[in-house]
Design a protein around this motif. Structure first.
Motif, mmCIF file in Angstrom:
data_model
loop_
_atom_site.group_PDB
_atom_site.id
_atom_site.type_symbol
_atom_site.label_atom_id
_atom_site.label_comp_id
_atom_site.label_asym_id
_atom_site.label_seq_id
_atom_site.Cartn_x
_atom_site.Cartn_y
_atom_site.Cartn_z
ATOM 1 N N MET A 6 0.841 -1.187 0.000
ATOM 2 C CA MET A 6 0.000 0.000 0.000
ATOM 3 C C MET A 6 0.879 1.241 0.000
ATOM 4 O O MET A 6 1.955 1.258 0.579
ATOM 5 C CB MET A 6 -0.903 0.017 1.241
ATOM 6 C CG MET A 6 -1.756 -1.246 1.375
ATOM 7 S SD MET A 6 -2.794 -1.551 -0.063
ATOM 8 C CE MET A 6 -3.921 -0.164 0.084
ATOM 9 N N VAL A 8 -0.027 3.954 1.388
ATOM 10 C CA VAL A 8 -0.394 4.751 2.543
ATOM 11 C C VAL A 8 0.660 4.571 3.602
ATOM 12 O O VAL A 8 1.420 3.607 3.590
ATOM 13 C CB VAL A 8 -1.770 4.339 3.096
ATOM 14 C CG1 VAL A 8 -2.847 4.596 2.067
ATOM 15 C CG2 VAL A 8 -1.778 2.884 3.516
ATOM 16 N N ALA A 10 -0.074 4.505 6.923
ATOM 17 C CA ALA A 10 -0.614 3.925 8.143
ATOM 18 C C ALA A 10 -0.051 2.534 8.316
ATOM 19 O O ALA A 10 0.252 1.847 7.362
ATOM 20 C CB ALA A 10 -2.133 3.868 8.068
ATOM 21 N N GLY A 11 0.072 2.094 9.552
ATOM 22 C CA GLY A 11 0.575 0.758 9.792
ATOM 23 C C GLY A 11 0.599 0.442 11.268
ATOM 24 O O GLY A 11 0.343 1.295 12.101
ATOM 25 N N SER A 185 3.357 0.314 4.819
ATOM 26 C CA SER A 185 2.268 -0.054 5.722
ATOM 27 C C SER A 185 2.731 -1.019 6.801
ATOM 28 O O SER A 185 2.323 -0.915 7.960
ATOM 29 C CB SER A 185 1.096 -0.654 4.932
ATOM 30 O OG SER A 185 1.513 -1.748 4.151
ATOM 31 N N SER A 186 3.612 -1.960 6.460
ATOM 32 C CA SER A 186 4.066 -2.909 7.478
ATOM 33 C C SER A 186 5.015 -2.244 8.466
ATOM 34 O O SER A 186 4.966 -2.522 9.667
ATOM 35 C CB SER A 186 4.749 -4.116 6.825
ATOM 36 O OG SER A 186 5.969 -3.770 6.212
ATOM 37 N N SER A 189 5.703 3.552 8.686
ATOM 38 C CA SER A 189 6.051 4.833 8.067
ATOM 39 C C SER A 189 7.229 4.603 7.139
ATOM 40 O O SER A 189 7.908 3.575 7.210
ATOM 41 C CB SER A 189 6.407 5.883 9.117
ATOM 42 O OG SER A 189 7.684 5.613 9.682
#
Length: 210
Positions: A6, A8, A10-11, A185-186, A189
C-alpha cells in the motif's frame, strides 16, 4: 498470498528500537511466497529497494534510506531495482539502467528524482532523458544509444522477472536476503522502513551463525 503493498503510511506500531526478536511476521514484514535468488556473488546480505522515479513515497524514502545505507557494515550489499509496471514505470527503468551502463548513475540518481518531484519534469520521453543525461558528461547520442541498447533491455527484463517472482504490487519496498519484504504499511512509516530492514539483516546474520 502476499499482501499488496500500500502507498499509505498507516501501519501497525513499530517497537521504538526494532530488533530481530521484536519483529512479528505479518505485522512488521512479510515473507515472500516466492523467495528470489540473491544477486551478490559473495556472502554479503543483500538488501534491495524496489522503486519508481515517479513515486512520491519513493522520493521521500530516499533521505532516510540513504542515511541508513551509509551506516551499514561491509557485510550488507545494497542495490536498487526499478519497478516495471508498464508505461512510464518501464521508461524510467530504462533510464536507470542506461545511466548505470554509462557510469553516471551515482551522480544522476538523486537529481533525477529531484527533477521529477521538485521541478515538475516528467522525463518520460527518450529525448528529454537524453538531454538530462547530457549534463553528466555524456552526449545525447550516447544516452539514446544506451537507452535502446540490448544490455539495458536485458537488465529491465531481468528486473521485471524478479518483480513478478516477488509478486510485488507496489512501491516502495525493501527486500532483505531475497525473502523478507518491508513496505510502508508494514513498517508504519517510510522512516521506519530502513529500521525494520536493519532488524531483518540482524536476523539473517543470526540465522547464518546457527
Amino acid at each position: 498470498m502476499l499482501k499488496p503493498l500500500m502507498l499509505v503510511l498507516a501501519g501497525l506500531a513499530l517497537p521504538a528500537l526494532a530488533t530481530a526478536q521484536s519483529l512479528i511476521e505479518g505485522e512488521h514484514y512479510e515473507v515472500l511466497d516466492n523467495p528470489v535468488e540473491t544477486q551478490v556473488e559473495d556472502e554479503r546480505i543483500e538488501v534491495t529497494e524496489a522503486f519508481w522515479y515517479g513515486c512520491p513515497h519513493c522520493y521521500n524514502l530516499e533521505e532516510p534510506l540513504n542515511a541508513w545505507v551509509a551506516e551499514q557494515p561491509e557485510d550488507v550489499a545494497f542495490q536498487r531495482m526499478p519497478a516495471t509496471m508498464g508505461g512510464d514505470w518501464n521508461t524510467h527503468a530504462f533510464a536507470f539502467y542506461a545511466a548505470q551502463e554509462l557510469g553516471i548513475l551515482d551522480d544522476l540518481h538523486d537529481d533525477f528524482f529531484h527533477a521529477i518531484h521538485e521541478e515538475g519534469r516528467s522525463l518520460t520521453e527518450p529525448e528529454a532523458i537524453a538531454e538530462f543525461f547530457s549534463d553528466y558528461g555524456v552526449s545525447e547520442e550516447e544516452a539514446k544509444e544506451a537507452l535502446g541498447s540490448f544490455a539495458v533491455k536485458g537488465k529491465v527484463n531481468q528486473a521485471h522477472a524478479r518483480m513478478r517472482q516477488m509478486q510485488l504490487m507496489g512501491v516502495p519496498a525493501l527486500i532483505v536476503d531475497g525473502r523478507y519484504l518491508v513496505s510502508p504499511s508494514s513498517a508504519g512509516s517510510l522512516d521506519n522502513m530502513p529500521q525494520v530492514a536493519g532488524a531483518l539483516v540482524e536476523r539473517v546474520r543470526e540465522e547464518r551463525a546457527d
